[in-house]
Design a protein around this motif. Structure first.
Motif, mmCIF file in Angstrom:
data_model
loop_
_atom_site.group_PDB
_atom_site.id
_atom_site.type_symbol
_atom_site.label_atom_id
_atom_site.label_comp_id
_atom_site.label_asym_id
_atom_site.label_seq_id
_atom_site.Cartn_x
_atom_site.Cartn_y
_atom_site.Cartn_z
ATOM 1 N N MET A 1 64.151 79.821 83.286
ATOM 2 C CA MET A 1 63.687 80.132 84.628
ATOM 3 C C MET A 1 62.873 78.946 85.140
ATOM 4 N N THR A 2 63.253 78.381 86.260
ATOM 5 C CA THR A 2 62.528 77.244 86.807
ATOM 6 C C THR A 2 61.321 77.721 87.608
ATOM 7 N N VAL A 3 60.500 76.756 87.996
ATOM 8 C CA VAL A 3 59.260 77.085 88.707
ATOM 9 C C VAL A 3 59.555 77.796 90.023
ATOM 10 N N GLN A 4 60.584 77.379 90.742
ATOM 11 C CA GLN A 4 60.868 77.965 92.041
ATOM 12 C C GLN A 4 61.472 79.369 91.921
ATOM 13 N N GLN A 5 62.079 79.705 90.787
ATOM 14 C CA GLN A 5 62.747 80.985 90.640
ATOM 15 C C GLN A 5 61.797 82.121 90.262
ATOM 16 N N LEU A 6 60.593 81.816 89.813
ATOM 17 C CA LEU A 6 59.677 82.859 89.374
ATOM 18 C C LEU A 6 59.218 83.694 90.563
ATOM 19 N N LYS A 35 52.196 79.710 80.215
ATOM 20 C CA LYS A 35 53.503 79.508 79.572
ATOM 21 C C LYS A 35 54.290 80.808 79.542
ATOM 22 N N SER A 36 53.618 81.931 79.280
ATOM 23 C CA SER A 36 54.299 83.225 79.300
ATOM 24 C C SER A 36 54.736 83.595 80.705
ATOM 25 N N ILE A 37 53.931 83.274 81.704
ATOM 26 C CA ILE A 37 54.284 83.567 83.093
ATOM 27 C C ILE A 37 55.513 82.762 83.498
ATOM 28 N N ARG A 38 55.570 81.507 83.098
ATOM 29 C CA ARG A 38 56.739 80.680 83.423
ATOM 30 C C ARG A 38 58.001 81.223 82.767
ATOM 31 N N ASN A 39 57.858 81.922 81.638
ATOM 32 C CA ASN A 39 59.001 82.566 80.993
ATOM 33 C C ASN A 39 59.314 83.922 81.609
ATOM 34 N N GLY A 40 58.497 84.393 82.552
ATOM 35 C CA GLY A 40 58.731 85.671 83.229
ATOM 36 C C GLY A 40 58.308 86.871 82.423
ATOM 37 N N ARG A 41 57.351 86.723 81.525
ATOM 38 C CA ARG A 41 56.927 87.802 80.634
ATOM 39 C C ARG A 41 55.690 88.505 81.199
ATOM 40 N N VAL A 42 55.819 89.079 82.392
ATOM 41 C CA VAL A 42 54.705 89.727 83.079
ATOM 42 C C VAL A 42 55.105 91.146 83.472
ATOM 43 N N ILE A 103 42.811 97.773 96.250
ATOM 44 C CA ILE A 103 43.490 96.483 96.228
ATOM 45 C C ILE A 103 44.505 96.510 95.101
ATOM 46 N N MET A 104 45.767 96.226 95.444
ATOM 47 C CA MET A 104 46.856 96.262 94.466
ATOM 48 C C MET A 104 47.530 94.892 94.386
ATOM 49 N N PRO A 105 47.873 94.428 93.187
ATOM 50 C CA PRO A 105 48.690 93.216 93.086
ATOM 51 C C PRO A 105 50.133 93.543 93.458
ATOM 52 N N LEU A 106 50.724 92.749 94.321
ATOM 53 C CA LEU A 106 52.057 93.025 94.837
ATOM 54 C C LEU A 106 53.127 92.107 94.247
ATOM 55 N N LYS A 107 52.813 90.822 94.142
ATOM 56 C CA LYS A 107 53.830 89.872 93.719
ATOM 57 C C LYS A 107 53.167 88.679 93.041
ATOM 58 N N MET A 108 53.795 88.174 91.985
ATOM 59 C CA MET A 108 53.332 86.955 91.330
ATOM 60 C C MET A 108 54.402 85.885 91.524
ATOM 61 N N PHE A 109 53.965 84.689 91.890
ATOM 62 C CA PHE A 109 54.902 83.599 92.114
ATOM 63 C C PHE A 109 54.224 82.288 91.763
ATOM 64 N N MET A 110 55.028 81.238 91.696
ATOM 65 C CA MET A 110 54.511 79.901 91.419
ATOM 66 C C MET A 110 54.479 79.121 92.728
ATOM 67 N N SER A 111 53.363 78.448 92.989
ATOM 68 C CA SER A 111 53.259 77.642 94.209
ATOM 69 C C SER A 111 54.064 76.360 94.043
ATOM 70 N N SER A 112 54.184 75.607 95.106
ATOM 71 C CA SER A 112 54.948 74.365 95.054
ATOM 72 C C SER A 112 54.278 73.336 94.141
ATOM 73 N N THR A 113 52.968 73.484 93.927
ATOM 74 C CA THR A 113 52.244 72.571 93.042
ATOM 75 C C THR A 113 52.277 73.024 91.588
ATOM 76 N N GLY A 114 52.874 74.181 91.303
ATOM 77 C CA GLY A 114 53.007 74.639 89.922
ATOM 78 C C GLY A 114 51.949 75.618 89.464
ATOM 79 N N TYR A 115 51.082 76.060 90.363
ATOM 80 C CA TYR A 115 50.046 77.030 90.008
ATOM 81 C C TYR A 115 50.564 78.451 90.178
#
Length: 148
Positions: A1-6, A35-42, A103-115
């Motif tokens: 999974m690439t950074v943009q696909q998360l 590293k786990s987030i980049r693997n989509g393990r959330v 307050i609820m978390p709705l979506k997790m994603f990676m920014s264009s800078t990789g955060y």
């Protein structure tokens, strides 16, 4: 999974709550967590946000342990600090003190800078009849898509 696909979303939050307003927050993470987030393990189905001493934390956000991690691995359900601007924190704090808002978390994603970023929403709980209406709307959309 690439950074943009998360793109990990909390479908349960959209079904259980009516989202009034959305904010984007950064998360304080350790090395193995990202590293786990980049693997989509959330898993964010049971996650919620709350204030502690004027700071916003996300709780019950399950980030699986990193397989290659050694004794430096993290706890899967630890509290993680959300980083927002001071005026946004004050606004959320005053809104949460109102009856029935959370307050609820709705979506997790990676920014264009990789955060890793977390989209949170100011939410109000739905009643049973509201949930039935959202199920009907979803079924109608599905039927319309089948006929086209």
């Amino acid at each position: 999974m690439t950074v943009q696909q998360l793109n990990i979303s909390n479908k349960k939050a959209y079904f259980e709550f009516e989202i009034l307003e959305k904010f984007t927050a950064s998360i304080g993470l350790t090395g193995t967590e990202i590293k786990s987030i980049r693997n989509g393990r959330v898993n964010m189905s049971d996650a919620f946000c709350s204030f502690t001493k004027g700071e916003l934390f996300v709780r019950n956000l399950h980030i699986s342990e990193y397989e290659m991690g050694t004794h430096y691995n993290h706890e899967p359900k630890r509290e993680r600090k959300l980083l927002l601007q001071k005026k946004e924190l004050k606004k959320l704090l005053t809104k949460v003190k109102e009856k029935g808002l959370t307050i609820m978390p709705l979506k997790m994603f990676m920014s264009s800078t990789g955060y890793a970023k977390l989209e949170i929403g100011l939410a109000k709980g739905k009643k049973i009849h509201d949930k039935r209406e959202s199920i009907k709307e979803k079924d109608l959309k599905r039927d319309m898509a089948r006929t086209d």
